[in-house]
Design a protein around this motif. Sequence first.
Motif, PDB file in Angstrom:
ATOM      1  N   ASN A 124       4.510  11.103   6.402  1.00 15.63           N
ATOM      2  CA  ASN A 124       4.074  10.370   7.592  1.00 15.63           C
ATOM      3  C   ASN A 124       4.146   8.550   7.260  1.00 15.63           C
ATOM      4  O   ASN A 124       4.517   7.549   7.126  1.00 15.63           O
ATOM      5  CB  ASN A 124       3.631  10.141   8.691  1.00 15.63           C
ATOM      6  N   ALA A 125       2.969   8.969   5.737  1.00  7.95           N
ATOM      7  CA  ALA A 125       2.652   8.055   4.418  1.00  7.95           C
ATOM      8  C   ALA A 125       4.035   7.890   4.174  1.00  7.95           C
ATOM      9  O   ALA A 125       4.502   6.030   4.230  1.00  7.95           O
ATOM     10  CB  ALA A 125       1.891   8.178   4.053  1.00  7.95           C
ATOM     11  N   ALA A 128       5.661   5.198   6.298  1.00 11.11           N
ATOM     12  CA  ALA A 128       5.036   4.021   6.382  1.00 11.11           C
ATOM     13  C   ALA A 128       5.651   3.577   5.288  1.00 11.11           C
ATOM     14  O   ALA A 128       5.591   1.634   5.565  1.00 11.11           O
ATOM     15  CB  ALA A 128       3.530   4.294   6.385  1.00 11.11           C
ATOM     16  N   LEU A 129       5.272   3.710   3.750  1.00  8.07           N
ATOM     17  CA  LEU A 129       6.047   3.006   2.442  1.00  8.07           C
ATOM     18  C   LEU A 129       7.262   2.329   2.699  1.00  8.07           C
ATOM     19  O   LEU A 129       7.507   1.333   1.649  1.00  8.07           O
ATOM     20  CB  LEU A 129       5.233   4.118   1.671  1.00  8.07           C
ATOM     21  N   HIS A 132       7.364  -0.725   5.160  1.00  4.13           N
ATOM     22  CA  HIS A 132       7.005  -1.743   4.713  1.00  4.13           C
ATOM     23  C   HIS A 132       7.126  -2.213   3.444  1.00  4.13           C
ATOM     24  O   HIS A 132       7.623  -3.739   2.672  1.00  4.13           O
ATOM     25  CB  HIS A 132       5.366  -1.022   3.499  1.00  4.13           C
ATOM     26  N   GLN A 282       1.515   4.011  -4.382  1.00  4.74           N
ATOM     27  CA  GLN A 282       1.855   3.987  -2.926  1.00  4.74           C
ATOM     28  C   GLN A 282       1.474   4.512  -1.834  1.00  4.74           C
ATOM     29  O   GLN A 282       1.312   4.126  -0.541  1.00  4.74           O
ATOM     30  CB  GLN A 282       2.553   3.127  -3.099  1.00  4.74           C
ATOM     31  N   HIS A 286      -0.495   4.266   2.992  1.00  6.43           N
ATOM     32  CA  HIS A 286      -0.552   4.434   3.865  1.00  6.43           C
ATOM     33  C   HIS A 286      -1.219   5.666   4.717  1.00  6.43           C
ATOM     34  O   HIS A 286      -0.992   5.959   5.349  1.00  6.43           O
ATOM     35  CB  HIS A 286       1.102   4.037   3.376  1.00  6.43           C
TER      36      HIS A 286
END
Length: 294
Positions: A124-125, A128-129, A132, A282, A286
Amino acid sequence: MDMLDEEHGPLPQLVVDSNVYKLGSINKHNIVVAGLPMAGNVTATAVITQMRMTFPNIKYVLLVGIGGGVPRKTEKGMIRLGHVVVSKPVGIHSGAVQYDHGKAHKGQFERTGALSQPPAILLNAAQALAVHRERSNTDPIWEDIKRTQRNVRAIRRFKFPGAENDRLYYPDYVHRQPGLPCDTAGCDPTQGIQRATDETDDSFVVVHRGTIASGELVLRDAELRDRLADQDDLLCFEMEAAGMMNSIPCLVIRGISDYCDSHKNDLWHGYAAAAAAAYARQLFFHLPKEEKQR
């Protein structure tokens, strides 16, 4: 260590733990960093086993480093040197396969076993990255790569080698003189594959997500690379994930430093490693809010 927001002092560790750790934090997440003394799945297993004895509360692992890319097209374009490949479940695969583990049956090699898929929180991170970055005018991964270039020596090691040094040869064309770069070895430039220039500029690092192959072999054979890649839609080859993924929740992140062919050299190692590390950094920006507060 350039990717950490803060560096922390060392903590006591067990006598049987021979790892060397660097401790710190990114976005208020505590991080344990350990390197591998040599490549290979056996080494990776030993490192994570000892790490979990000293740090039993570790939640998950980011396996960060370099890998050999498969020069094929994904939804992000052609895989090239300096790009990043991240493990992601696709089809029947968990995000990584151990391509050299199996059995011989009726004259054919059959791969056996399966690797655990990355934890949902890291997948999920990663998503999301990706969202973004699609909405940003500047690339946070590219900005973090600059963190590695704080002095002249680091600039030489981690700088972007230039698109002109991203050379891909036909699979059946073998490097002329092992140990020498293509220019010195006399490799025929007419055997190079002409590829269209990427639409993105160099200040946006291209990230591909899909299946990564892990094994004990240092792959220097482009024809074998393509045969294996075609079987399972592979994007990248590396040598540690199979030793890690069934031991602890893990996401594999690889900067592409070569094409798994006989022409591989060290020119892209530094930049590819920096790109993978910058991507990993990074991800910590997130993660879900509740995870940060624990």
